[in-house]
Design a protein around this motif. Structure first.
Motif, short mmCIF file in Angstrom:
data_model
loop_
_atom_site.label_atom_id
_atom_site.label_comp_id
_atom_site.label_asym_id
_atom_site.label_seq_id
_atom_site.Cartn_x
_atom_site.Cartn_y
_atom_site.Cartn_z
N THR A 1 -5.67 61.58 7.32
CA THR A 1 -4.69 60.83 6.52
C THR A 1 -4.15 59.62 7.25
OG1 THR A 1 -2.91 62.17 7.38
CG2 THR A 1 -3.89 62.88 5.30
N THR A 2 -4.43 59.54 8.54
CA THR A 2 -3.83 58.48 9.34
C THR A 2 -4.90 57.89 10.22
OG1 THR A 2 -1.95 60.01 9.50
CG2 THR A 2 -1.82 57.98 10.79
N PHE A 3 -5.58 56.89 9.70
CA PHE A 3 -6.62 56.24 10.49
C PHE A 3 -6.27 54.77 10.58
CE2 PHE A 3 -11.09 54.48 10.84
CZ PHE A 3 -11.30 54.95 12.13
N LYS A 4 -6.03 54.32 11.82
CA LYS A 4 -5.79 52.90 12.05
C LYS A 4 -7.13 52.32 12.45
CE LYS A 4 -5.68 50.87 15.40
NZ LYS A 4 -6.94 50.25 15.91
N GLU A 5 -7.69 51.50 11.58
CA GLU A 5 -8.97 50.88 11.95
C GLU A 5 -8.75 49.38 12.06
OE1 GLU A 5 -12.09 51.03 8.94
OE2 GLU A 5 -10.70 51.80 7.43
N ALA A 6 -9.18 48.81 13.20
CA ALA A 6 -9.09 47.37 13.42
C ALA A 6 -10.50 46.80 13.37
CB ALA A 6 -8.43 47.07 14.75
N HIS A 7 -10.61 45.58 12.86
CA HIS A 7 -11.91 44.92 12.72
C HIS A 7 -11.72 43.46 13.09
CE1 HIS A 7 -13.62 48.36 10.47
NE2 HIS A 7 -12.39 48.48 10.00
N THR A 8 -12.56 42.97 14.00
CA THR A 8 -12.39 41.58 14.44
C THR A 8 -13.69 40.81 14.30
OG1 THR A 8 -13.00 41.97 16.75
CG2 THR A 8 -10.70 42.40 16.15
N LEU A 9 -13.53 39.49 14.22
CA LEU A 9 -14.66 38.55 14.06
C LEU A 9 -14.56 37.47 15.14
CD1 LEU A 9 -14.91 37.58 10.30
CD2 LEU A 9 -16.70 38.66 11.66
N HIS A 10 -15.72 37.10 15.69
CA HIS A 10 -15.74 36.16 16.81
C HIS A 10 -16.89 35.17 16.70
CE1 HIS A 10 -12.79 38.81 18.64
NE2 HIS A 10 -13.52 39.77 18.08
N GLU A 11 -16.70 34.07 17.44
CA GLU A 11 -17.72 33.02 17.42
C GLU A 11 -18.96 33.42 18.21
OE1 GLU A 11 -16.34 29.19 18.77
OE2 GLU A 11 -18.27 28.24 18.40
N ASP A 12 -18.74 34.15 19.31
CA ASP A 12 -19.90 34.50 20.14
C ASP A 12 -19.70 35.85 20.82
OD1 ASP A 12 -18.12 33.95 22.22
OD2 ASP A 12 -18.77 31.85 22.30
N PHE A 13 -20.75 36.29 21.48
CA PHE A 13 -20.74 37.59 22.15
C PHE A 13 -19.63 37.66 23.19
CE2 PHE A 13 -22.25 40.40 25.58
CZ PHE A 13 -22.37 41.59 24.87
N TRP B 1 -21.94 34.30 7.78
CA TRP B 1 -22.32 33.11 8.53
C TRP B 1 -21.08 32.34 8.95
CZ3 TRP B 1 -27.37 32.20 9.35
CH2 TRP B 1 -28.32 32.71 8.44
N ILE B 2 -21.17 31.68 10.10
CA ILE B 2 -20.12 30.73 10.45
C ILE B 2 -20.75 29.46 11.03
CG2 ILE B 2 -18.15 32.25 10.93
CD1 ILE B 2 -19.15 31.86 13.98
N GLN B 3 -19.99 28.37 10.84
CA GLN B 3 -20.38 27.16 11.54
C GLN B 3 -19.68 27.16 12.89
OE1 GLN B 3 -19.45 23.27 9.77
NE2 GLN B 3 -21.46 22.67 10.57
N LYS B 4 -20.48 26.99 13.95
CA LYS B 4 -19.91 27.06 15.30
C LYS B 4 -19.41 25.69 15.74
CE LYS B 4 -21.83 30.06 18.07
NZ LYS B 4 -22.78 30.93 18.82
N LYS B 5 -18.74 25.68 16.89
CA LYS B 5 -18.15 24.46 17.41
C LYS B 5 -19.21 23.36 17.57
CE LYS B 5 -14.30 23.44 20.43
NZ LYS B 5 -13.34 24.05 21.34
N GLN C 1 -11.61 29.34 12.17
CA GLN C 1 -10.84 30.49 11.67
C GLN C 1 -10.83 31.66 12.66
OE1 GLN C 1 -13.37 30.13 7.93
NE2 GLN C 1 -11.58 31.19 7.11
N LEU C 2 -11.64 31.55 13.70
CA LEU C 2 -11.85 32.70 14.59
C LEU C 2 -11.05 32.56 15.90
CD1 LEU C 2 -15.67 33.15 14.09
CD2 LEU C 2 -13.77 34.05 12.75
N PRO C 3 -10.76 33.63 16.61
CA PRO C 3 -11.03 35.00 16.21
C PRO C 3 -10.13 35.46 15.06
CG PRO C 3 -9.70 34.98 18.21
CD PRO C 3 -10.07 33.56 17.92
#
Lengths: 482, 482
Positions: free
Chosen positions: B158-170, B244-248, B129-131
């Motif tokens: 009133t205007t905050f664009k916040e992005a959030h990302t998820l990854h398998e590794d550093f 938690w994620i299951q890695k490759k 599912q990542l990134p």
């Protein structure tokens, strides 16, 4: 009977929870605060298309978008006495900033008549500035103590379009009420959502309004959901907040106001009135993906590669033609699984393309609403897809209106009315105009009063109020309400 | 020196208050709660164009828009210990629903790492599912106890664009940090806003991050304003929320995160770096009105009517060509007054059309940035306007960067650095890398530490830390910060 529209495969409430989760529209119930949910990427795109449609209708009729703060000081909210009485039991209060108590409690906006009227007392001075039509699309908060339910009854309404207008006199405010109703009609018509427009009874109007006009839609279980309201506010708020204007004749008077709102309930309704047991059925007009292209791999590797390339090329061609398309190239699921996923998500049109299609220069097009396939030659494809898009929207609208009209019964027979309501829907009964008769009728029918038709059609002279036997002055609409 | 960019006619703070009010961008200070303001119709359109530009950059790089609830239960906010320490003194708390106290206090979101990580623990299971790249555009709240200031330091952003990302590794999270920086560069470049990208010192990073990269812009008074941040969050939040994620390789691990944000400060900066004493100077790219058409009535009634009709026709032609145009037909103010109003509002191009222009088949085009006029034949007009639009954006960008670069001084001389900072701007000084030297340097210079350049350019071997005399490992950027 579980559904007045079409087979949902389960009870409506269950269906809605199921489809919101499975189609990845809105994650409700897992968020760790009651009555609040998360718009997921696919759902957000539906929401966005619906909101943009509403914006375009408002912008093209002289409405100006603004953005007011979320927090309303207690003394401002309390300025209009009817208004605060209507809301004080369901407002969230901010009492602390960091570890310090605040001097003045701040309400999370339940609606913005009060802070806007406060600002208008600075902004507006003369009839020359009028009419003024403002709107904003914001979150509003109501501390619902009743059982909450995804999108239908929530504590954070994340999508509330509230419009607020200012006028020189009552007549112009009345004209604005009609304009607002007309805009909302066009909006719901574009979405294919059937509705009734009713004048709410005196005891059910917006807190602070002279009167309230409401749009009600019918859920698949036959219960009615309020999906839009239009209020003539008179001078109630402009008096409380001293919004004075100089009129054309040089006299000074308070301005006149209207306000009207639509919430994300319209999105729940959009899903509910068109969906079926396979999932969502989205109108072409607002579908995040209008056409999904699914390659059907068969034969050897080279043929497969060829088909995939053709699918990609097709996607590019559709994109160029202005269609919202998606080419599903995943290779860890079967075409059949893809069909199910995209039917669940309500994509209006699907293109299936395999080696034979490529060879014969056509594709197979599947339309979600009728679940029917047809072959379309490649060179006619774009035009045909656009035509089908229009046909789908018309069909969705017509079949929803058809089912809706069937469930509206005009009768003066209480037994018949009761029986009809048990199957879900609305009854219209002749009514003498007295609140106590309406109340009694609601009790006898175990239903809620929606109100009277906006433009009361003439009631035949021989129609009598079934309770008191006096001459009827209007039809009264009754139904079970959400 | 009151302005490093160009003549504002007054001190920057006064200019900003003046222009926000006079150009009808943002009504601040009249709203009855401190630190909160109202976006007015014209300002809202600027905001909207800027936000849409950011959205298009994010959407085209695989980011998906979502919408999380505003309210965060206390126990969720408190789950990551560094994070809550950083925010607990500046969070607004909802304690009551209606007249009842709530069981669990609810915070108005200061930022959404905590509720999103909570949800991600349900949503994400596998590296497949990542990134994942989410973003939302929302209001955030901070109970600022320092003096507030329109758009620069407010309590409701009133205007905050916040992005959030998820990854398998550093490694992939590091790649994402670079992608985010690249997106922000393109965004600020499109707006013609000069910036420095610095790695914030350890003691100034986001609460819960491994490190923070920040974009700083220079205000006309020479002080620096943080206008964007990018954080590598490591596994701090995913550990606290058990994402938690299951890695490759089949192993199980916590996912890795980044987050990055941009607020409405970018709009204040947009106005500040391009504006002048006549008011706003908006880039063509984001101006609500790109071309204003002003008929210059002269001669008899018939001639006037003719000119007005030509102006209307011209407006229609510009609209058809995809330009955002407005034809100012008001007859209660003079053309000169209209010139002033639209210059104040920063409209990039103005067309003046009088009887002579009509007769001779050309129009007079005025560009706001250079305050220069030229004659353009009617048949070349649309192309010329589009060309001018591009030229204006390039000129705004180049002149802002020119002024910006002039105010950045690299020196190892403390006296020189102090003198430079008195005029506003940034100094880059060789630095040994020790926090105590940075702190001392900031004290001696009476300035704040911005951090070190993102990709530290090599420091010559003979450069020494001016405080301890040891070899410098990087340049340290110092400036006065907002």
């Amino acid at each position: 009977m579980c559904c007045i529209y079409r087979d949902l495969g389960k009870e409506f409430g269950q269906w809605l929870d199921w489809v919101l989760e499975e189609a990845e529209v809105y994650d409700y119930g897992r968020y760790p605060a009651k009555g609040m949910g998360v718009w997921l990427p696919y759902g957000f795109k539906i929401r966005r298309n619906v909101v943009e449609l509403l914006r375009s209708l408002l912008d093209s009729t002289g409405h100006e978008e603004i953005l007011l703060p979320l927090l309303i000081p207690e003394n401002i909210l309390a300025k209009e006495s009817e208004h605060v009485k209507g809301f004080e039991n369901e407002v969230y209060w901010v009492t602390h900033g960091g570890l310090q108590p605040l001097d003045v409690k701040l309400a999370l906006r339940p609606t913005s008549e009060t802070p806007l009227s406060y600002m208008e007392s600075y902004w507006v001075k003369s009839y020359k500035q009028l009419p003024k039509k403002y709107y904003q699309v914001v979150s509003i908060f109501r501390y619902e103590t009743k059982a909450t339910r995804a999108m239908l009854r929530v504590r954070e309404v994340t999508t509330f379009k509230e419009a607020h207008t200012l006028h020189e006199d009552f007549t112009d405010a009345e004209r604005q009420v009609r304009e607002a109703i007309d805009i909302y009609r066009r909006f719901f018509d574009e979405l294919g959502i059937p509705y009734l427009v009713s004048k709410r009874p005196e005891w059910d109007k917006f807190a602070g309004a002279i009167y309230t006009i409401a749009f009600d839609a019918m859920m698949p279980d036959g219960k009615m959901l309020q999906i839009g309201t239009v209020h003539n506010l008179g001078q109630n708020f402009t008096k409380a907040f001293e919004v004075w204007i100089q009129k054309k004749d040089q006299s000074i008077d308070y301005a006149w106001q209207t306000s009207y709102g639509i919430s994300e309930r319209v999105i729940a309704t959009l899903l509910a009135v068109h969906g079926d047991k396979k999932g969502l059925v989205l109108p072409f007009r607002v579908a995040p993906i209008q056409v999904v292209v699914i390659p059907i791999p068969a034969g050897g590797d080279n043929v497969k590669k060829y088909v995939v390339n053709e699918a990609i090329k097709l996607g590019e061609c559709l994109k160029k033609a202005g269609l919202r398309e998606y080419v599903d190239l995943r290779d860890d699921i079967t075409p059949g699984e893809k069909f199910n996923i995209w039917e669940l998500r309500g994509v209006p049109l699907r293109i299936e393309i395999g080696p034979r299609e490529v060879k014969e220069g056509h594709v197979t097009v599947f339309r979600r609403d009728l679940r029917a396939r047809e072959k379309v030659p490649r060179e006619e494809l774009v035009d045909r897809l656009k035509g089908l898009g229009e046909a789908i929207d018309n069909n969705l609208k017509n079949r929803a209106w058809g089912a809706f009209r069937e469930r509206i019964l005009r009768t003066n027979n209480v037994q018949l009315a009761r029986k009809h309501l048990r199957g879900g829907g609305v009854v219209e009964m002749p009514w003498c105009g007295k609140p106590e008769c309406a109340e009694k009728l609601a009790e006898v029918l175990n239903a809620d009063v929606l109100g009277t038709p906006l433009d009361p059609y003439e009631v035949p002279a021989n129609e009598k109020c079934p309770l008191c036997g006096h001459k009827a002055v209007a039809y009264l609409r009754l139904a079970n309400k959400y």
